[in-house]
Design a protein around this motif. Structure first.
Motif, short mmCIF file in Angstrom:
data_model
loop_
_atom_site.label_atom_id
_atom_site.label_comp_id
_atom_site.label_asym_id
_atom_site.label_seq_id
_atom_site.Cartn_x
_atom_site.Cartn_y
_atom_site.Cartn_z
N THR A 232 29.27 49.77 55.61
CA THR A 232 29.71 49.02 54.43
C THR A 232 30.17 50.00 53.34
O THR A 232 29.93 51.20 53.43
N PHE A 233 30.81 49.44 52.34
CA PHE A 233 31.23 50.27 51.20
C PHE A 233 30.29 50.10 50.02
O PHE A 233 29.81 49.00 49.75
N TRP A 234 30.08 51.20 49.36
CA TRP A 234 29.27 51.22 48.13
C TRP A 234 30.16 50.86 46.94
O TRP A 234 29.76 50.22 45.99
N ILE A 241 30.53 47.83 44.43
CA ILE A 241 30.46 46.49 45.05
C ILE A 241 29.20 45.82 44.56
O ILE A 241 28.10 46.34 44.73
N ASP A 242 29.39 44.68 43.95
CA ASP A 242 28.25 43.91 43.46
C ASP A 242 28.02 42.77 44.44
O ASP A 242 28.80 41.84 44.53
N LYS A 243 26.95 42.88 45.20
CA LYS A 243 26.72 41.91 46.28
C LYS A 243 26.67 40.48 45.76
O LYS A 243 27.21 39.58 46.37
N ALA A 245 28.11 39.20 43.06
CA ALA A 245 29.45 38.76 42.67
C ALA A 245 30.27 38.44 43.92
O ALA A 245 31.04 37.48 43.95
N ARG A 246 30.07 39.23 44.95
CA ARG A 246 30.86 39.05 46.16
C ARG A 246 30.53 37.72 46.85
O ARG A 246 31.38 37.08 47.42
N SER A 247 29.24 37.32 46.78
CA SER A 247 28.88 36.09 47.48
C SER A 247 29.09 34.84 46.61
O SER A 247 29.00 33.73 47.10
N ALA A 248 29.37 35.05 45.31
CA ALA A 248 29.60 33.88 44.44
C ALA A 248 31.02 33.37 44.68
O ALA A 248 31.98 33.80 44.06
N THR A 249 31.15 32.46 45.62
CA THR A 249 32.49 32.00 46.01
C THR A 249 33.02 30.90 45.11
O THR A 249 34.19 30.65 45.07
N VAL A 250 32.12 30.24 44.38
CA VAL A 250 32.56 29.16 43.49
C VAL A 250 32.53 29.67 42.05
O VAL A 250 31.49 30.07 41.54
N PRO A 251 33.68 29.64 41.37
CA PRO A 251 33.68 30.13 39.99
C PRO A 251 32.84 29.22 39.09
O PRO A 251 32.75 28.03 39.34
N GLU A 252 32.24 29.84 38.07
CA GLU A 252 31.43 29.03 37.15
C GLU A 252 32.31 28.09 36.36
O GLU A 252 33.38 28.46 35.88
N ASP A 253 31.86 26.91 36.23
CA ASP A 253 32.62 25.91 35.49
C ASP A 253 32.21 25.95 34.03
O ASP A 253 31.07 25.68 33.69
N ASN A 254 33.10 26.29 33.12
CA ASN A 254 32.73 26.22 31.72
C ASN A 254 33.85 25.51 30.98
O ASN A 254 34.14 25.50 29.92
#
Ligand SMILES: N[C@@H](CS(=O)O)C(=O)O
Ligand SMILES: [Fe+2]
Length: 254
Positions: A232-234, A241-243, A245-254
């Protein structure tokens, strides 16, 4: 001149002739060219390369061709003189183990990355997933230890049932890689492990893998048993790489 017996390097994407490493060698994109074009002479010597950006540009140019000459790539990488100002934005260290930091994806033909080795950090014995591996020192010294493939290695030899069976891997060479040195390995030349022998100084190396891979085999040095390992890449292009952030596939609704 040394001949390498193990001939696993003919990957799905690339084809190599039986190898004599000091001979001129070409990497042939199998899908495009017949293998008899594999042995053609190296081109003219590489001109000096001024900066990491220029090196990346030149590598892109080289890999546009259907045939890539291994010696030529090595020469081009050697003709870039490491300058920390070029690469420090990619060089991100971890306290516990070496890190892999992506610099460039080479149009899908290669991955170029910077590996950062803290004092005493090292890799396990591994293969290179049928890829070609070029490695250039950017800072410090690394020690590269090569091993013969274990006898009768096959997918059935995977770690598990009988961990005590098997034999220690046989070491075939040990090389100190110093600033600006370049080395090359593929699976037909054996396995290797790399370590930073310094207890106080970091080391930094630039690696080119073609084709890119995201998993390889690692080997137990004592038993020769093989297991599969994801790589994997660091960081990518200078961004850690922020793990999460990477797995947050749905953007926050504001
Ligand atoms: N091939 C290793 C680095 S090294 O030990 O050659 C990797 O890509 O992580
Ligand atoms: Fe390696």
């Amino acid at each position: 001149m040394e001949t390498y017996g193990y001939n696993a390097a003919a990957s799905s994407a690339l084809l190599l002739p039986d190898m004599e490493i000091s001979a001129l060698q070409d990497v042939v994109l199998r899908s495009k060219l017949p293998s008899f074009e594999a042995l053609r002479p190296a081109r003219e010597p590489a001109a000096p390369i001024n900066g990491l950006d220029k090196l990346v540009q030149e590598l892109h140019r080289i890999f546009r061709d259907d045939v890539v000459n291994i010696e030529h790539v090595s020469e081009v990488m050697a003709s870039y003189q490491s300058n920390p100002a070029d690469w420090k934005k990619f060089a991100k260290f971890d306290r516990c183990r070496y890190t892999r930091n992506l610099v460039d994806e080479g149009n899908g033909k290669f991955n170029l990355m910077i590996l950062c080795w803290g004092p005493d950090h090292g890799s396990a014995v591994h293969d290179h997933a049928d890829a070609h591996c070029f490695m250039k020192m950017l800072q410090g010294t690394l020690s590269e230890v090569r091993f013969r493939w274990p006898d009768g290695d096959s997918q059935q030899d995977q770690e598990g049932e009988d961990d005590e069976a098997g034999r220690p891997l046989e070491e075939i060479s040990r090389t100190d890689l110093r600033l600006n040195d370049v080395c090359y390995i593929n699976d037909s030349m054996g396995l290797h492990r790399v370590e930073n022998p310094s207890h106080s100084d970091p080391a930094v190396s630039l690696h080119l893998y073609s084709p890119p891979f995201n998993s390889c085999s690692v080997f137990n040095q004592r038993t020769g048993k093989r297991s599969q390992c994801n790589v994997t890449f660091w960081s990518k292009r200078g961004k850690k790489i922020d793990k999460e952030a990477r797995s947050a596939t749905v953007p926050e609704d504001n």
